[in-house]
Design a protein around this motif. Structure first.
Motif, PDB file in Angstrom:
ATOM      1  N   THR A  83     -75.766  37.025  -8.850  1.00 44.49           N
ATOM      2  CA  THR A  83     -75.912  37.474  -7.472  1.00 44.49           C
ATOM      3  C   THR A  83     -74.611  38.129  -7.052  1.00 44.49           C
ATOM      4  O   THR A  83     -73.549  37.513  -7.109  1.00 44.49           O
ATOM      5  N   ARG A  84     -74.677  39.382  -6.639  1.00 46.17           N
ATOM      6  CA  ARG A  84     -73.464  40.125  -6.339  1.00 46.17           C
ATOM      7  C   ARG A  84     -73.001  39.869  -4.910  1.00 46.17           C
ATOM      8  O   ARG A  84     -73.810  39.635  -4.015  1.00 46.17           O
ATOM      9  N   TRP A  85     -71.696  39.892  -4.723  1.00 48.48           N
ATOM     10  CA  TRP A  85     -71.118  39.720  -3.407  1.00 48.48           C
ATOM     11  C   TRP A  85     -71.513  40.895  -2.515  1.00 48.48           C
ATOM     12  O   TRP A  85     -71.428  42.053  -2.912  1.00 48.48           O
ATOM     13  N   THR A  86     -71.954  40.583  -1.302  1.00 51.12           N
ATOM     14  CA  THR A  86     -72.416  41.620  -0.383  1.00 51.12           C
ATOM     15  C   THR A  86     -71.488  41.818   0.804  1.00 51.12           C
ATOM     16  O   THR A  86     -71.704  42.718   1.623  1.00 51.12           O
ATOM     17  N   LEU A 122     -73.695  29.304 -13.935  1.00 51.26           N
ATOM     18  CA  LEU A 122     -72.284  29.610 -14.154  1.00 51.26           C
ATOM     19  C   LEU A 122     -72.094  30.379 -15.464  1.00 51.26           C
ATOM     20  O   LEU A 122     -71.276  31.297 -15.547  1.00 51.26           O
ATOM     21  N   VAL A 123     -72.851  29.991 -16.480  1.00 47.61           N
ATOM     22  CA  VAL A 123     -72.814  30.735 -17.745  1.00 47.61           C
ATOM     23  C   VAL A 123     -73.269  32.171 -17.516  1.00 47.61           C
ATOM     24  O   VAL A 123     -72.648  33.130 -17.995  1.00 47.61           O
ATOM     25  N   ASP A 124     -74.370  32.332 -16.778  1.00 47.84           N
ATOM     26  CA  ASP A 124     -74.904  33.671 -16.531  1.00 47.84           C
ATOM     27  C   ASP A 124     -73.947  34.517 -15.700  1.00 47.84           C
ATOM     28  O   ASP A 124     -73.911  35.746 -15.850  1.00 47.84           O
ATOM     29  N   PHE A 125     -73.187  33.895 -14.812  1.00 47.26           N
ATOM     30  CA  PHE A 125     -72.201  34.650 -14.038  1.00 47.26           C
ATOM     31  C   PHE A 125     -71.189  35.311 -14.970  1.00 47.26           C
ATOM     32  O   PHE A 125     -70.892  36.511 -14.848  1.00 47.26           O
ATOM     33  N   SER A 181     -64.402  32.530 -16.641  1.00 52.71           N
ATOM     34  CA  SER A 181     -64.044  31.909 -15.370  1.00 52.71           C
ATOM     35  C   SER A 181     -65.135  32.216 -14.348  1.00 52.71           C
ATOM     36  O   SER A 181     -65.081  33.244 -13.669  1.00 52.71           O
ATOM     37  N   PRO A 182     -66.130  31.357 -14.213  1.00 50.33           N
ATOM     38  CA  PRO A 182     -67.266  31.673 -13.337  1.00 50.33           C
ATOM     39  C   PRO A 182     -66.913  31.602 -11.858  1.00 50.33           C
ATOM     40  O   PRO A 182     -66.079  30.796 -11.438  1.00 50.33           O
ATOM     41  N   GLY A 183     -67.552  32.450 -11.068  1.00 48.73           N
ATOM     42  CA  GLY A 183     -67.441  32.394  -9.613  1.00 48.73           C
ATOM     43  C   GLY A 183     -68.589  31.592  -9.031  1.00 48.73           C
ATOM     44  O   GLY A 183     -69.659  31.493  -9.632  1.00 48.73           O
ATOM     45  N   PHE A 184     -68.385  31.030  -7.857  1.00 52.04           N
ATOM     46  CA  PHE A 184     -69.382  30.163  -7.245  1.00 52.04           C
ATOM     47  C   PHE A 184     -70.088  30.803  -6.057  1.00 52.04           C
ATOM     48  O   PHE A 184     -70.994  30.203  -5.479  1.00 52.04           O
ATOM     49  N   TYR A 185     -69.699  32.022  -5.668  1.00 50.04           N
ATOM     50  CA  TYR A 185     -70.281  32.597  -4.459  1.00 50.04           C
ATOM     51  C   TYR A 185     -71.751  32.964  -4.617  1.00 50.04           C
ATOM     52  O   TYR A 185     -72.465  33.107  -3.633  1.00 50.04           O
ATOM     53  N   GLY A 186     -72.208  33.084  -5.848  1.00 52.85           N
ATOM     54  CA  GLY A 186     -73.619  33.431  -6.049  1.00 52.85           C
ATOM     55  C   GLY A 186     -74.549  32.242  -6.011  1.00 52.85           C
ATOM     56  O   GLY A 186     -75.738  32.387  -5.757  1.00 52.85           O
TER      57      GLY A 186
END
Length: 213
Positions: A204-207, A184-187, A169-174
């Motif tokens: 990319t991590r959430w900051t 999305l695969v890499d997430f 389940s990929p996140g889109f914030y990165g």
């Protein structure tokens, strides 16, 4: 003990027949990039999925060549070992075989059920069961949707047995709404590596700051 005399302790990577073989490829590339030893188990159904999703064959006798083509990466320096899924006498079938743990990606509902119930119908299921009983880290990445009640119950059984259930389940914030498929695969692959405590730079991590990507 000198580094070259340290016992080999691989991650076991199981690829089942669910759609989502790019997730497996991304995880395997990242494990190799991190210098991890990897034992690979590809189920019979996964061979068909790899062929369907990539147009590439995966053959026992030519596994390293086929794997390099699938990953689009050189594997000359990678510490890799391949075990056929039908080989129930393989190293990973025993708890005495050294391993850091196991990752099953993607995990079909059949693989999840087989692992949860201890069916050991092939080496992938047996190796996952072994790592659970040895209390090693096991990360299961189900991809199917929607799910039935029985699917959910099997996932609960896996959690109760000590596995990390990590849906694809990929996140889109990165990367935002215009994210490319590989992002999305890499997430998801990055979350898998996080669960296995393997360093990577896949996401990319959430900051805590909106709008910063």
């Amino acid at each position: 003990m000198p580094a070259d005399e340290m016992p080999r302790t691989p991650w076991i990577l199981g690829v089942s027949g669910a759609s989502g073989t790019p997730y497996a490829a991304a995880v395997l590339r990242a494990l190799c990039a991190a210098g991890e030893a990897v034992d690979l188990v590809v189920s019979r159904a996964a061979r068909l999925t790899i062929l369907d999703e990539t147009g590439l064959a995966f053959r026992d006798a030519h596994w390293r060549e086929d794997l390099a083509t699938w990953l689009d990466a050189p594997l000359d320096d990678a510490d890799l070992r391949y075990w056929p899924a039908g080989d129930l006498a393989a190293g990973p079938s025993s708890g005495s075989y050294r391993a850091k743990g196991m990752i099953v990606v993607p995990a079909s509902t059949a693989a999840c059920a087989g692992i949860a119930l201890g069916l050991s119908k092939d080496l992938l299921q047996r190796a996952a069961e072994v790592n659970l009983k040895e209390r090693r880290p096991v990360v299961i990445v189900p991809r199917e949707t929607p799910v039935t009640r029985s699917h959910l119950l099997h996932l609960v059984e896996l959690i109760d047995s000590g596995a990390v259930v990590l849906p694809a389940s990929p996140g889109f914030y990165g990367s935002g709404a215009n994210a490319q498929a590989q992002q999305l695969v890499d997430f998801v692959a990055g979350k898998v590596l996080d669960a296995a405590a393997v360093p990577h730079t896949l996401l990319t991590r959430w900051t805590g700051h909106l709008g910063h990507r």
